[in-house]
Design an enzyme around this catalytic site. Structure first.
Site, PDB file in Angstrom:
ATOM      1  CB  SER A   9      19.081  22.044 100.985  1.00 60.33           C
ATOM      2  OG  SER A   9      18.872  22.074  99.568  1.00 60.33           O
ATOM      3  CG  HIS A  10      22.567  25.634  97.573  1.00 58.98           C
ATOM      4  ND1 HIS A  10      23.514  24.780  98.090  1.00 58.98           N
ATOM      5  CD2 HIS A  10      23.419  26.627  97.264  1.00 58.98           C
ATOM      6  CE1 HIS A  10      24.632  25.229  98.003  1.00 58.98           C
ATOM      7  NE2 HIS A  10      24.715  26.442  97.453  1.00 58.98           N
ATOM      8  CB  SER A  11      16.326  23.898  97.151  1.00 61.93           C
ATOM      9  OG  SER A  11      14.859  23.815  97.046  1.00 61.93           O
ATOM     10  CG  ASP A  67      22.180  21.299  98.910  1.00 63.85           C
ATOM     11  OD1 ASP A  67      23.007  21.834  99.443  1.00 63.85           O
ATOM     12  OD2 ASP A  67      21.242  21.970  98.485  1.00 63.85           O
ATOM     13  CB  SER A  70      28.310  27.133  98.657  1.00 60.45           C
ATOM     14  OG  SER A  70      27.156  26.717  98.358  1.00 60.45           O
TER      15      SER A  70
END
Length: 225
Positions: A9-11, A67, A70
């Site tokens: 995930s980006h987070s 997610d 990218s």
């Protein structure tokens, strides 16, 4: 050893949260979060994903979920960089639902391809969930009342689905006008069955009696709550 999962995930917090939820469904499965950049910034980190891949693989391979676009590219690059890229699969699946479905499938001892299929089929309704109840073997119908505090949500749904592993039985759970495949955690949770609700089990197949008994045992034990 079971198939491992990596949550990309980006987070950092999102990855950790999804991993925590999936691990609750499948306590014996390695679910490793790989979210955010170093220092907690938003983004995806190739090195972090690669390390998570190594950590999650106990010998049966890994399925990765992501997610955003990218994150998919980072996951695929990490897989391509493995000594044997065939040991891991990047699943195009809804992140939360896919992680839960994949974790339960992995807990049941399914192989890498089956775990990936469970992830990609989550939330869209599989043929198995929509198929009519089989007429083969004996047929048993049992009505029970849910007495545990949270009903058929999250952990109880996962326990029920996992209890049927290895049995030759098709079990349906009915709550009001709704019906779900007992082997589908998401389907069971979708019934919205709460404490005090009555549900009906309809089991067919060679192991129908054993399947119903396993579920009755879980209900009698209030799903361990």
């Amino acid at each position: 050893m079971s198939v491992g999962l990596v949550i990309v995930s980006h987070s950092e917090q999102l990855a950790a949260g999804v991993a925590e939820l999936a691990a609750q469904m499948a306590p014996d499965v390695r679910v490793v979060p790989a979210g955010g950049l170093a220092g907690g910034a938003v983004g995806t980190d190739f090195e972090k994903v690669s390390a998570a891949l190594s950590d999650a693989d106990s010998g049966s391979g890994v399925v990765l979920l992501y997610d955003l676009g990218s994150a998919q590219m980072t996951a695929e690059l990490a897989v391509e960089s493995l000594g044997d890229p065939t040991t891991a699969i990047v699943a195009d699946a809804p992140l939360v639902e896919g992680a839960v479905a994949a974790a339960v499938e992995a807990q049941g001892g399914k192989d890498r391809d089956a775990v990936a299929r469970a992830a990609t089929g989550a939330g869209v309704g599989s043929e198995a969930e929509q198929a009519p109840v089989s007429e083969a073997g004996e047929s048993i119908t049992e009505e029970i009342e849910l007495r545990n505090e949270v009903g058929l949500h999250a952990r109880p749904a996962a326990l029920l689905a996992r209890s049927l592993t290895g049995l030759q039985a098709d079990v349906r759970v009915r709550a009001g006008d709704s019906e779900a495949d007992a082997a589908s955690v998401l389907g069971l949770m979708g019934l919205g069955a709460r404490k005090g609700d009555r549900i009906t089990l309809v089991a067919t197949g060679a192991d129908a009696s054993a399947a119903v008994q396993r579920i009755l045992d879980l209900v009698d034990q209030n799903f361990g709550e």
